[in-house]
Design a protein around this motif. Structure first.
Motif, PDB file in Angstrom:
ATOM      1  N   SER A 129      31.715  34.944 -26.684  1.00  0.00           N
ATOM      2  CA  SER A 129      30.441  34.697 -27.362  1.00  0.00           C
ATOM      3  C   SER A 129      30.665  33.954 -28.671  1.00  0.00           C
ATOM      4  O   SER A 129      29.898  33.049 -29.027  1.00  0.00           O
ATOM      5  CB  SER A 129      29.719  36.020 -27.615  1.00  0.00           C
ATOM      6  OG  SER A 129      28.512  35.820 -28.311  1.00  0.00           O
ATOM      7  N   THR A 130      31.720  34.304 -29.382  1.00  0.00           N
ATOM      8  CA  THR A 130      32.040  33.678 -30.665  1.00  0.00           C
ATOM      9  C   THR A 130      32.246  32.181 -30.533  1.00  0.00           C
ATOM     10  O   THR A 130      31.845  31.403 -31.408  1.00  0.00           O
ATOM     11  CB  THR A 130      33.299  34.320 -31.268  1.00  0.00           C
ATOM     12  OG1 THR A 130      33.060  35.714 -31.497  1.00  0.00           O
ATOM     13  CG2 THR A 130      33.687  33.667 -32.584  1.00  0.00           C
ATOM     14  N   VAL A 131      32.863  31.766 -29.416  1.00  0.00           N
ATOM     15  CA  VAL A 131      33.155  30.336 -29.234  1.00  0.00           C
ATOM     16  C   VAL A 131      32.098  29.635 -28.381  1.00  0.00           C
ATOM     17  O   VAL A 131      32.269  28.493 -27.975  1.00  0.00           O
ATOM     18  CB  VAL A 131      34.554  30.138 -28.609  1.00  0.00           C
ATOM     19  CG1 VAL A 131      35.618  30.664 -29.538  1.00  0.00           C
ATOM     20  CG2 VAL A 131      34.663  30.812 -27.241  1.00  0.00           C
ATOM     21  N   GLY A 132      30.991  30.344 -28.101  1.00  0.00           N
ATOM     22  CA  GLY A 132      29.903  29.724 -27.376  1.00  0.00           C
ATOM     23  C   GLY A 132      30.066  29.648 -25.877  1.00  0.00           C
ATOM     24  O   GLY A 132      29.297  28.955 -25.189  1.00  0.00           O
ATOM     25  N   GLN A 133      31.046  30.362 -25.325  1.00  0.00           N
ATOM     26  CA  GLN A 133      31.253  30.379 -23.871  1.00  0.00           C
ATOM     27  C   GLN A 133      30.449  31.540 -23.278  1.00  0.00           C
ATOM     28  O   GLN A 133      30.993  32.543 -22.819  1.00  0.00           O
ATOM     29  CB  GLN A 133      32.736  30.501 -23.538  1.00  0.00           C
ATOM     30  CG  GLN A 133      33.567  29.315 -24.013  1.00  0.00           C
ATOM     31  CD  GLN A 133      35.014  29.410 -23.594  1.00  0.00           C
ATOM     32  OE1 GLN A 133      35.346  29.978 -22.552  1.00  0.00           O
ATOM     33  NE2 GLN A 133      35.904  28.865 -24.411  1.00  0.00           N
ATOM     34  N   THR A 134      29.133  31.376 -23.293  1.00  0.00           N
ATOM     35  CA  THR A 134      28.228  32.456 -22.937  1.00  0.00           C
ATOM     36  C   THR A 134      28.388  32.910 -21.494  1.00  0.00           C
ATOM     37  O   THR A 134      28.435  34.117 -21.212  1.00  0.00           O
ATOM     38  CB  THR A 134      26.775  32.019 -23.183  1.00  0.00           C
ATOM     39  OG1 THR A 134      26.635  31.632 -24.552  1.00  0.00           O
ATOM     40  CG2 THR A 134      25.811  33.150 -22.878  1.00  0.00           C
ATOM     41  N   GLN A 135      28.469  31.978 -20.572  1.00  0.00           N
ATOM     42  CA  GLN A 135      28.563  32.344 -19.159  1.00  0.00           C
ATOM     43  C   GLN A 135      29.859  33.078 -18.858  1.00  0.00           C
ATOM     44  O   GLN A 135      29.872  34.021 -18.061  1.00  0.00           O
ATOM     45  CB  GLN A 135      28.419  31.101 -18.282  1.00  0.00           C
ATOM     46  CG  GLN A 135      27.046  30.457 -18.346  1.00  0.00           C
ATOM     47  CD  GLN A 135      25.928  31.445 -18.046  1.00  0.00           C
ATOM     48  OE1 GLN A 135      26.004  32.231 -17.083  1.00  0.00           O
ATOM     49  NE2 GLN A 135      24.878  31.430 -18.860  1.00  0.00           N
ATOM     50  N   GLU A 136      30.937  32.654 -19.494  1.00  0.00           N
ATOM     51  CA  GLU A 136      32.203  33.361 -19.302  1.00  0.00           C
ATOM     52  C   GLU A 136      32.108  34.768 -19.882  1.00  0.00           C
ATOM     53  O   GLU A 136      32.614  35.739 -19.315  1.00  0.00           O
ATOM     54  CB  GLU A 136      33.345  32.594 -19.971  1.00  0.00           C
ATOM     55  CG  GLU A 136      34.733  33.101 -19.640  1.00  0.00           C
ATOM     56  CD  GLU A 136      35.103  32.971 -18.180  1.00  0.00           C
ATOM     57  OE1 GLU A 136      36.027  33.681 -17.735  1.00  0.00           O
ATOM     58  OE2 GLU A 136      34.473  32.174 -17.465  1.00  0.00           O
ATOM     59  N   GLY A 137      31.432  34.898 -21.016  1.00  0.00           N
ATOM     60  CA  GLY A 137      31.229  36.210 -21.606  1.00  0.00           C
ATOM     61  C   GLY A 137      30.407  37.112 -20.712  1.00  0.00           C
ATOM     62  O   GLY A 137      30.711  38.298 -20.548  1.00  0.00           O
TER      63      GLY A 137
END
Length: 252
Positions: A129-137
């Motif tokens: 989430s911190t790096v903007g990889q929402t789907q992976e999160g």
């Protein structure tokens, strides 16, 4: 002592949790048993992560790694690597930190144990989430909730729902706000059932922030004031300070 320290934090006593875990490490050092000390140091890293004291969490994680490499203790070594990875992410070294967390998680799973796996997955999802990889999160979060369904290790459940809500909110989908609110409410309900006030405070902040953005100012303040007002210690912790700052911003 280790489990008492964790439970104290869950129940809303972050200062007592730190005192208890400091005593735990002291006793473990006196005993001189490497595995006991590795467990204590790793548990101390968890307490400081929960308190959001990144320098101390990293210090305990690195001590865990050093001891476990010397003594050949793979489970606690993986534990230390994951916690150090989280600290690196929080310090702004996201790529390096996520790589460490993934390495630690692979090593942890290779031992065959599943204990605290939902917690480790929650850390990784937050990092994404911190790096903007929402789907992976979201993928990692679904995995964590599946693990809870299998193992019934529910100590982290409320926080998993909250993190999932934050990820859904960041996804920007057509139902993002509605789905996020549902997860935040579930997090609050779960925390209240478990009497886990520290998890409840985090979830209340997430829901209060969402309501504030939606113009529900009075409801947002009432919810957060009710939860934050219970805390009698931990005024210097990140969570309590953030909650009090939000309340000041919400003043009429």
């Amino acid at each position: 002592l280790i489990f008492r320290a964790w439970c104290l934090w869950y129940q809303g006593y972050p200062d007592q949790a730190r005192l208890c875990i400091d005593e735990t490490v002291r006793v473990a050092r006196e005993l001189g048993h490497p595995q006991v000390l590795a467990f204590a140091l790793g548990a101390a890293a968890v307490v400081e992560h929960l308190r959001r004291d990144t320098p101390l969490a990293r210090q305990h994680a690195e001590a865990t790694i050093e001891l476990c490499r010397e003594q050949g203790l793979p489970v606690y070594l993986a534990h230390g690597i994951i916690l150090r990875g989280w600290a690196l992410v929080d310090e702004g070294l996201a790529t390096e930190g996520i790589a460490e967390m993934r390495e630690g998680l692979r090593a942890f799973r290779s031992t065959g144990t599943r204990w605290v796996e939902p917690y480790f997955l929650a850390l990784l999802a937050e990092a994404y989430s911190t790096v903007g990889q929402t789907q992976e999160g979201l993928r990692v979060m679904a995995e964590a909730l599946d693990v809870i369904g299998e193992t019934r290790e529910c100590a982290w459940e409320a926080e998993l729902h909250r993190i999932e809500g934050e990820l859904l909110l960041n996804s920007g989908g057509p139902r993002a706000r509605q789905d996020a609110e549902e997860r935040f409410r579930r997090a609050i309900d779960t925390a209240r059932q478990q009497e886990a006030r520290s998890w409840e405070l985090r979830a209340a902040m997430s829901l209060s922030r969402l309501w504030q953005e939606q113009g529900k100012r009075d409801a947002a303040r009432q919810l957060l004031a009710q939860v934050a007002g219970w805390f009698t210690e931990g005024v210097d912790t990140v969570d309590v300070r953030a909650a009090n700052a939000m309340l000041r911003e919400q003043e009429p």
